[in-house]
Design a protein around this motif. Structure first.
Motif, mmCIF file in Angstrom:
data_model
loop_
_atom_site.group_PDB
_atom_site.id
_atom_site.type_symbol
_atom_site.label_atom_id
_atom_site.label_comp_id
_atom_site.label_asym_id
_atom_site.label_seq_id
_atom_site.Cartn_x
_atom_site.Cartn_y
_atom_site.Cartn_z
ATOM 1 N N CYS A 172 0.818 -1.216 0.000
ATOM 2 C CA CYS A 172 0.000 0.000 0.000
ATOM 3 C C CYS A 172 0.849 1.262 0.000
ATOM 4 N N TYR A 185 -4.775 5.200 4.915
ATOM 5 C CA TYR A 185 -5.329 4.316 3.884
ATOM 6 C C TYR A 185 -6.357 3.365 4.499
ATOM 7 N N TYR A 186 -6.034 2.788 5.631
ATOM 8 C CA TYR A 186 -6.913 1.823 6.259
ATOM 9 C C TYR A 186 -8.179 2.493 6.807
ATOM 10 N N THR A 242 -9.619 5.124 5.500
ATOM 11 C CA THR A 242 -10.455 5.388 4.332
ATOM 12 C C THR A 242 -11.140 4.111 3.869
ATOM 13 N N TRP A 297 -7.558 13.261 0.804
ATOM 14 C CA TRP A 297 -6.260 12.616 0.611
ATOM 15 C C TRP A 297 -5.179 13.656 0.792
#
Length: 126
Positions: A43, A68-69, A71, A125
């Motif tokens: 990732c 990331y996780y 989201t 982001w």
């Protein structure tokens, strides 16, 4: 058995299509491998030999980015909530005013959660 036969046929067609697609991709897909493609997908996080977090008694690690996780979890939560709209849409006429009021409260609840997450910056982001 007559009521279950269409579901079994559809399941068989789905499984057959999945197996056919994977087999076809393996046969006609490109076979150019390089070092980057053979590495595990992380990732975008560079793998380190040290322990992550750097707690007591461990090697000094780096902070682990969890954006990331978070989201991904938000997507799963809102996606599962929206799936509840499908049964309502199918039986819209049969539920009457009570079903309309219940779904309006549900959509309001999902909208408030979405607006809260948007205000907190969970959807941007960086």
């Amino acid at each position: 058995m007559n009521t279950e036969l269409p579901a079994l046929i559809l399941g068989g067609l789905a499984a057959g299509f999945a197996i056919f697609s994977i087999g076809l991709a393996a046969v006609i897909g490109p076979k150019r491998f390089n070092r980057a493609k053979l590495e595990p997908y992380e990732c975008g996080i560079e793998p380190t030999p040290h322990a992550v977090g750097g707690g007591p008694g461990t090697a000094a690690g780096q902070r682990f980015p969890v954006k990331y996780y978070l989201t991904a979890m938000l997507f799963i939560i809102f996606d599962i909530e929206i799936v509840f709209l499908y049964p309502w849409a199918v039986h819209f006429d049969a539920l009457g005013v009570f079903g309309l009021a219940a779904m309006a409260l549900f959509v309001l609840n999902v909208s408030v959660a979405y607006a809260y997450e948007w205000r907190r910056g969970g959807l941007s982001w960086d």
